[in-house]
Design an enzyme around this catalytic site. Structure first.
Site, short mmCIF file in Angstrom:
data_model
loop_
_atom_site.label_atom_id
_atom_site.label_comp_id
_atom_site.label_asym_id
_atom_site.label_seq_id
_atom_site.Cartn_x
_atom_site.Cartn_y
_atom_site.Cartn_z
N ARG A 103 0.85 -1.19 0.00
CA ARG A 103 0.00 0.00 0.00
C ARG A 103 0.88 1.23 0.00
O ARG A 103 1.74 1.38 0.87
CB ARG A 103 -0.85 0.04 1.28
CG ARG A 103 -2.05 -0.80 1.25
CD ARG A 103 -3.05 -0.41 2.30
NE ARG A 103 -2.53 0.04 3.58
CZ ARG A 103 -3.31 0.41 4.59
NH1 ARG A 103 -4.61 0.43 4.45
NH2 ARG A 103 -2.80 0.78 5.72
N THR A 107 -1.26 7.46 -0.47
CA THR A 107 -2.56 7.33 -1.16
C THR A 107 -3.36 6.13 -0.66
O THR A 107 -4.56 6.03 -0.92
CB THR A 107 -2.35 7.14 -2.67
OG1 THR A 107 -1.69 5.88 -2.88
CG2 THR A 107 -1.51 8.27 -3.25
N ASP A 199 0.37 -3.72 12.12
CA ASP A 199 0.82 -4.07 10.77
C ASP A 199 1.11 -5.57 10.73
O ASP A 199 2.08 -6.04 11.34
CB ASP A 199 2.09 -3.26 10.42
CG ASP A 199 2.50 -3.48 8.97
OD1 ASP A 199 2.69 -4.64 8.58
OD2 ASP A 199 2.60 -2.48 8.23
N ASP A 202 4.63 -6.73 9.42
CA ASP A 202 5.71 -6.45 10.38
C ASP A 202 5.64 -7.39 11.57
O ASP A 202 6.69 -7.85 12.08
CB ASP A 202 5.62 -4.99 10.86
CG ASP A 202 6.13 -4.02 9.81
OD1 ASP A 202 6.81 -4.45 8.87
OD2 ASP A 202 5.82 -2.81 9.94
C1 PRP Z 1 -1.24 -4.90 4.34
C2 PRP Z 1 -2.09 -6.15 4.45
C3 PRP Z 1 -2.94 -6.10 3.21
C4 PRP Z 1 -3.14 -4.61 3.02
C5 PRP Z 1 -4.50 -4.26 3.48
O1 PRP Z 1 -0.19 -5.11 3.47
O2 PRP Z 1 -1.36 -7.32 4.55
O3 PRP Z 1 -2.31 -6.67 2.07
O4 PRP Z 1 -2.16 -3.95 3.84
O5 PRP Z 1 -4.78 -2.94 3.24
P1 PRP Z 1 -5.87 -2.47 2.20
O6 PRP Z 1 -7.08 -3.31 2.41
O7 PRP Z 1 -6.08 -1.02 2.57
O8 PRP Z 1 -5.30 -2.62 0.82
P2 PRP Z 1 0.97 -4.03 3.27
O9 PRP Z 1 0.64 -3.15 2.10
O10 PRP Z 1 1.24 -3.34 4.56
O11 PRP Z 1 2.18 -4.90 2.82
P3 PRP Z 1 2.97 -6.05 3.62
O12 PRP Z 1 2.02 -7.21 3.76
O13 PRP Z 1 4.11 -6.34 2.72
O14 PRP Z 1 3.40 -5.50 4.94
N1 URA Z 2 -2.46 -3.42 6.91
C1 URA Z 2 -2.12 -3.93 8.10
O1 URA Z 2 -1.18 -4.73 8.20
N2 URA Z 2 -2.83 -3.55 9.18
C2 URA Z 2 -3.86 -2.71 9.10
O2 URA Z 2 -4.48 -2.41 10.13
C3 URA Z 2 -4.19 -2.19 7.85
C4 URA Z 2 -3.48 -2.56 6.76
#
Ligand code: PRP
Ligand code: URA
Length: 208
Positions: A103, A107, A199, A202
């Site tokens: 994400r 944005t 997160d 993480d």
């Molecule tokens: C997180 C999560 C989803 C997304 C959800 O991933 O694992 O994929 O955010 O958010 P959304 O519904 O608003 O799209 P992130 O982009 O943080 O990547 P990561 O899994 O690599 O940490």
């Molecule tokens: N992605 C995450 O990992 N946690 C949230 O709460 C939202 C998006």
């Protein structure tokens, strides 16, 4: 809001431990893996069966076995990886595709950086997995990718959802069943689910 909340006591108990800020990456991964397996049990309830003859050591009998399309599982990188093994323990013959999205922090729009899917997408039913359904952008974009490649039947399995994300996926993909262990209150100004679990990527990989 079209969503199936899987509220089995074991899932709810484990989800509470996952949410706890004191839960470290090792325990977080173990719990997420267990919950994913339990959720996979629930979302496969409607898999079609056909009657077939089996010969036991005692007699022949009519038994039921899975039929219909084969399954594809698509974790959204990174956090979706934390649910793959739990799902595969119940559906070991599934093929696994990977969609990499992050994400954009400003944005909140998903940015694709990787995609590797089974070659026979149109021949499979899919389960997209990601612990977090926040704005719904990442899940919806992944479903878009699968549909563009010919997938017809897709389910979305997440752990925690925000109402905003469920509504977005419902709107973009009314044919996709959304399964979650919880629908939380809302998103905060940074697009994080409240109360959520922080997160997910993480916390799984210990990167923060
Ligand atoms: C997180 C999560 C989803 C997304 C959800 O991933 O694992 O994929 O955010 O958010 P959304 O519904 O608003 O799209 P992130 O982009 O943080 O990547 P990561 O899994 O690599 O940490
Ligand atoms: N992605 C995450 O990992 N946690 C949230 O709460 C939202 C998006």
């Amino acid at each position: 809001m079209q969503v199936k909340i899987i509220d089995h006591p074991l899932i709810q108990h484990k989800l509470s431990l996952i949410r706890d800020v004191k839960t470290g990456p090792k325990e977080f991964r173990e719990l997420l893996d267990e919950v994913a397996m339990l959720m996979a049990y629930e979302i496969t309830r409607d898999l079609p069966l056909e009657v077939t003859e089996i010969e036991t050591p005692v007699a022949k009998c009519q038994c039921r076995m899975l039929t219909g399309k084969k399954i594809g599982v698509v974790p959204i990188l990174r956090a979706g990886l934390g649910m793959v093994n739990g799902v595969l323990r119940l559906i070991p013959a599934a093929k696994v595709g990977h969609v990499g999205l992050y994400r954009d922090p400003d944005t909140l729009q998903p940015v694709e950086y990787y995609c590797k899917l089974p070659s026979d997408v149109a021949e499979r039913d899919f389960v997209v997995i990601d612990p977090m359904l926040a704005t719904g952008g990442s899940s919806s974009a992944t479903i878009d990718i699968l549909k563009q490649k010919g997938a017809k039947h897709i389910k979305l399995m997440c752990l925690v959802a925000a109402p905003e994300g469920v509504l977005f996926v419902n709107k973009q993909h009314p044919d996709v069943g959304v399964y979650t262990a919880a629908v939380d209150e809302c998103l905060n100004d940074h697009g994080y689910i409240v109360p959520g679990l922080g997160d997910a990527g993480d916390r799984i990989f210990g990167t923060k």
